[in-house]
Design an enzyme around this catalytic site. Structure first.
Site, PDB file in Angstrom:
ATOM      1  N   GLY A 187      -1.281  -2.648  -0.998  1.00  0.00           N
ATOM      2  CA  GLY A 187      -2.450  -3.282  -0.240  1.00  0.00           C
ATOM      3  C   GLY A 187      -2.665  -4.919  -0.376  1.00  0.00           C
ATOM      4  CD  GLU A 194       2.320   3.356  -4.684  1.00  0.00           C
ATOM      5  OE1 GLU A 194       2.737   4.431  -5.208  1.00  0.00           O
ATOM      6  OE2 GLU A 194       1.175   3.425  -4.352  1.00  0.00           O
ATOM      7  N   PRO A 195       3.630  -2.369  -2.324  1.00  0.00           N
ATOM      8  CG  PRO A 195       4.887  -4.331  -2.650  1.00  0.00           C
ATOM      9  CD  PRO A 195       4.377  -3.149  -3.666  1.00  0.00           C
ATOM     10  NE  ARG A 207      -1.602  -4.543   5.648  1.00  0.00           N
ATOM     11  CZ  ARG A 207      -1.999  -3.780   6.515  1.00  0.00           C
ATOM     12  NH1 ARG A 207      -1.895  -4.513   7.825  1.00  0.00           N
ATOM     13  NH2 ARG A 207      -2.720  -2.716   6.413  1.00  0.00           N
ATOM     14  NE  ARG A 256      -2.210  -3.141  11.689  1.00  0.00           N
ATOM     15  CZ  ARG A 256      -3.059  -4.266  11.280  1.00  0.00           C
ATOM     16  NH1 ARG A 256      -2.677  -5.359  11.874  1.00  0.00           N
ATOM     17  NH2 ARG A 256      -3.592  -4.371  10.376  1.00  0.00           N
ATOM     18  CE1 TYR A 305      -6.179   1.754  11.192  1.00  0.00           C
ATOM     19  CE2 TYR A 305      -4.480   0.298  11.729  1.00  0.00           C
ATOM     20  CZ  TYR A 305      -4.963   1.586  11.229  1.00  0.00           C
ATOM     21  OH  TYR A 305      -3.902   2.624  10.694  1.00  0.00           O
ATOM     22  CB  CYS A 314      -4.253   3.732  32.330  1.00  0.00           C
ATOM     23  SG  CYS A 314      -3.091   3.427  33.446  1.00  0.00           S
ATOM     24  CE1 TYR A 317       1.104   1.220   7.059  1.00  0.00           C
ATOM     25  CE2 TYR A 317       0.849  -1.249   6.490  1.00  0.00           C
ATOM     26  CZ  TYR A 317       1.104   0.075   6.308  1.00  0.00           C
ATOM     27  OH  TYR A 317       1.053   0.264   4.678  1.00  0.00           O
TER      28      TYR A 317
HETATM   29  C1  LIG Z   1      -0.398   2.814   2.392  1.00  0.00           C
HETATM   30  C2  LIG Z   1      -0.168   2.890   1.051  1.00  0.00           C
HETATM   31  C3  LIG Z   1       0.568   1.717   0.419  1.00  0.00           C
HETATM   32  C4  LIG Z   1       0.786   0.356   0.939  1.00  0.00           C
HETATM   33  O1  LIG Z   1      -0.287  -0.391   1.701  1.00  0.00           O
HETATM   34  P1  LIG Z   1       0.153  -1.835   2.099  1.00  0.00           P
HETATM   35  O2  LIG Z   1      -1.295  -2.199   2.772  1.00  0.00           O
HETATM   36  O3  LIG Z   1       1.150  -1.681   3.261  1.00  0.00           O
HETATM   37  O4  LIG Z   1       0.655  -2.521   0.952  1.00  0.00           O
HETATM   38  C5  LIG Z   1       0.686   1.858  -1.043  1.00  0.00           C
HETATM   39  N1  LIG Z   1       0.375   3.059  -1.585  1.00  0.00           N
HETATM   40  C6  LIG Z   1      -0.381   3.971  -1.029  1.00  0.00           C
HETATM   41  C7  LIG Z   1      -0.677   5.325  -1.686  1.00  0.00           C
HETATM   42  C8  LIG Z   1      -0.613   4.099   0.402  1.00  0.00           C
HETATM   43  O5  LIG Z   1      -1.068   4.937   1.038  1.00  0.00           O
END
Ligand SMILES: *Cc1c(COP(=O)(O)O)cnc(C)c1O
Length: 463
Positions: free
Chosen positions: A272, A314-315, A317, A357, A361, A388, A418
């Site tokens: 995230g 877990e990055p 983005r 996106r 969002y 459209c 994304y």
């Molecule tokens: C989407 C997601 C991520 C990655 O999120 P980013 O905003 O792209 O870093 C990591 N872990 C889990 C479980 C996710 O669903």
């Protein structure tokens, strides 16, 4: 001087002195202007890329992906070492997944997360070592779980009580030992600069903290499941460490409680990490984030008198977002008079089919003239697609030189994450190719769709 100041621009968007300027944080480091003023990416001019591959075109800078993957890994390695533990980085494949990118990030020492059977097959097709894969998802089917167990996926992140039983049945049938984590919902939801912390967050992922101990006890009863620890992911496009600190504190309370029933070797705090989409975004360096988050976990462990677990992150983005640039050709331009000024609508040859996106969002992007430098004064522009749908916006608010004309190329940065994964065939617009650039060379890594592809699934056509 700037006629656009009376226009309905949002407060965060300042009028640039030069509407050709390149804000470093949003672009790959290789982006520059040639001596003629053309934008170049990975050492190749935008015009040359477009002559070879057409528009719209998703360009991905290989060096930028690799550099960010390596920097993220070493930042967390260094921070973990400082606090007497280790850290693993998983690339969240859902941000952008194809076999080439899996090889790049694995080459740089990252592991990979997948969240469906389809994503798992892409990682396997790339030759990924299954032991370095994590498998997420709130509704993994029996068939998906069987496949994951069969190929030896390193960690399955269990999301619910039902999934424990689904997986228990599989491992008892196959006689496998499967490493698992349990995803918990910490009640912290972080978005951009703020986070919301509640006792119970109203969303579909994970298990509420107060229900998790019973599920872990159940996992520990099952012979074929090895419980590795807790997993928590608090959101996306997060700036700062405060949300992570709050969430880690809550999860560590549970972690400590679970130690009474056995080992809890690991803790996964998700991804995230925020990136820059426009000049208003100022994300921290990955080193700062890694130091801050790991220090917060270390302090939390020290306060509870427990050993710091092995950590995972877990990055998605943050690895690929700023490595992607989409090139479009400008088709039509119209000025629309508004009560407080006017807005120039600039239509390009893609839109919500290649970047959903903004429509999905309300996401903000930025843009620059790519085929040349403009000579005109900055004018407020809304870049829109060809679909459209009035919500078909690519860049909601941007200042571009007022001499942009049809046929010019626009570059939209920060489209590496994304965008392709959320693309569609809306209005039967073929999806663009993804082209990797590096050191002056380019190659297709995902081919563009053709009209034949679009007609290929129509069962009403005689063949
Ligand atoms: C989407 C997601 C991520 C990655 O999120 P980013 O905003 O792209 O870093 C990591 N872990 C889990 C479980 C996710 O669903």
């Amino acid at each position: 001087m700037h006629s656009a100041v009376t226009s309905p621009a949002p407060d965060w968007l300042v009028v640039p002195d030069d509407a050709n300027d390149l804000v470093p944080a949003v672009w790959p480091a290789s982006v520059a202007r040639t001596s003629e003023g053309e934008l170049s990416i990975g050492g190749i001019a935008a015009g040359a890329l477009v002559r070879e591959y057409g528009t719209p075109l998703q360009v991905l800078d290989e060096g930028e992906v690799r550099r960010r993957a390596a920097a993220t890994r070493s930042a967390f390695d260094a921070a973990a070492e400082e606090h007497g533990t280790t850290a693993r980085v998983y690339y969240a494949g859902k941000a952008l997944l194809n076999t080439t990118i899996v090889r790049w990030v694995m080459d740089e020492g990252l592991n990979v997360d997948v969240c469906t059977g389809g994503e798992l097959e892409v990682a396997l097709a790339a030759g990924a070592d299954a032991g370095r894969l994590g498998f997420h998802g709130n509704n993994k089917s029996t068939a998906e779980l069987e496949r994951a167990v069969e190929v030896g996926v390193g960690t399955i992140i269990i999301d619910s009580a039902l999934e424990i039983e689904r997986l228990a049945a599989i491992v008892s049938r196959t006689g496998t030992m499967q490493r698992v984590m349990l995803r918990v919902n910490s009640g912290v939801h972080a978005e951009t600069h703020d986070f919301l912390a509640t006792a119970h967050e109203d969303q579909k992922f994970g298990t509420p903290l107060d229900a998790a101990a019973a599920l872990v006890a159940r996992i520990r009863e099952i012979e074929g499941l090895a419980f590795a620890g807790l997993h928590c992911h608090i959101g996306s496009q997060i700036f700062g460490v405060a949300g992570f600190r709050e969430s880690a504190g809550r999860v560590l309370d549970l972690h400590e409680q679970l130690l009474a029933g056995g080992d809890v070797p690991q803790l996964n705090l998700g991804g995230g990490f925020g990136i820059a989409y426009t000049r208003a975004d100022t994300p921290e360096a990955i080193e700062t984030l890694a130091q801050g988050i790991v220090a917060a976990v270390a302090e939390g462990c020290a306060a509870r008198g427990i050993r710091i677990p092995a950590l995972s992150f877990e990055p998605g983005r943050a690895i690929v977002g700023n490595a992607g640039v989409t090139l479009y050709e400008v088709g039509t331009i119209k000025d629309v008079a508004l009560e407080n000024g006017s807005r120039r609508y600039m239509s390009v040859d893609g839109g919500m089919s290649d970047n959903a996106r903004p429509a999905l969002y309300g996401a903000q992007f930025s843009a620059r003239l790519a085929s040349r430098e403009g000579a005109g004064e900055p004018v407020l522009v809304r870049v829109v697609g060809k679909h459209c749908e009035s919500g078909d916006i690519v860049v909601d608010h941007e200042y571009l030189p007022d001499d942009v004309v049809p046929g010019d190329l626009l570059a939209v940065p920060a489209t590496g994450a994304y965008c392709a994964p959320l693309s569609s065939n809306y209005n039967h617009v073929p999806r663009p190719p993804i082209v990797a650039v590096h050191d002056g060379a380019s190659r297709v890594i995902v081919r563009g769709e053709t009209i034949a592809d679009l007609l290929g699934r129509d069962a009403g056509i005689e063949r």
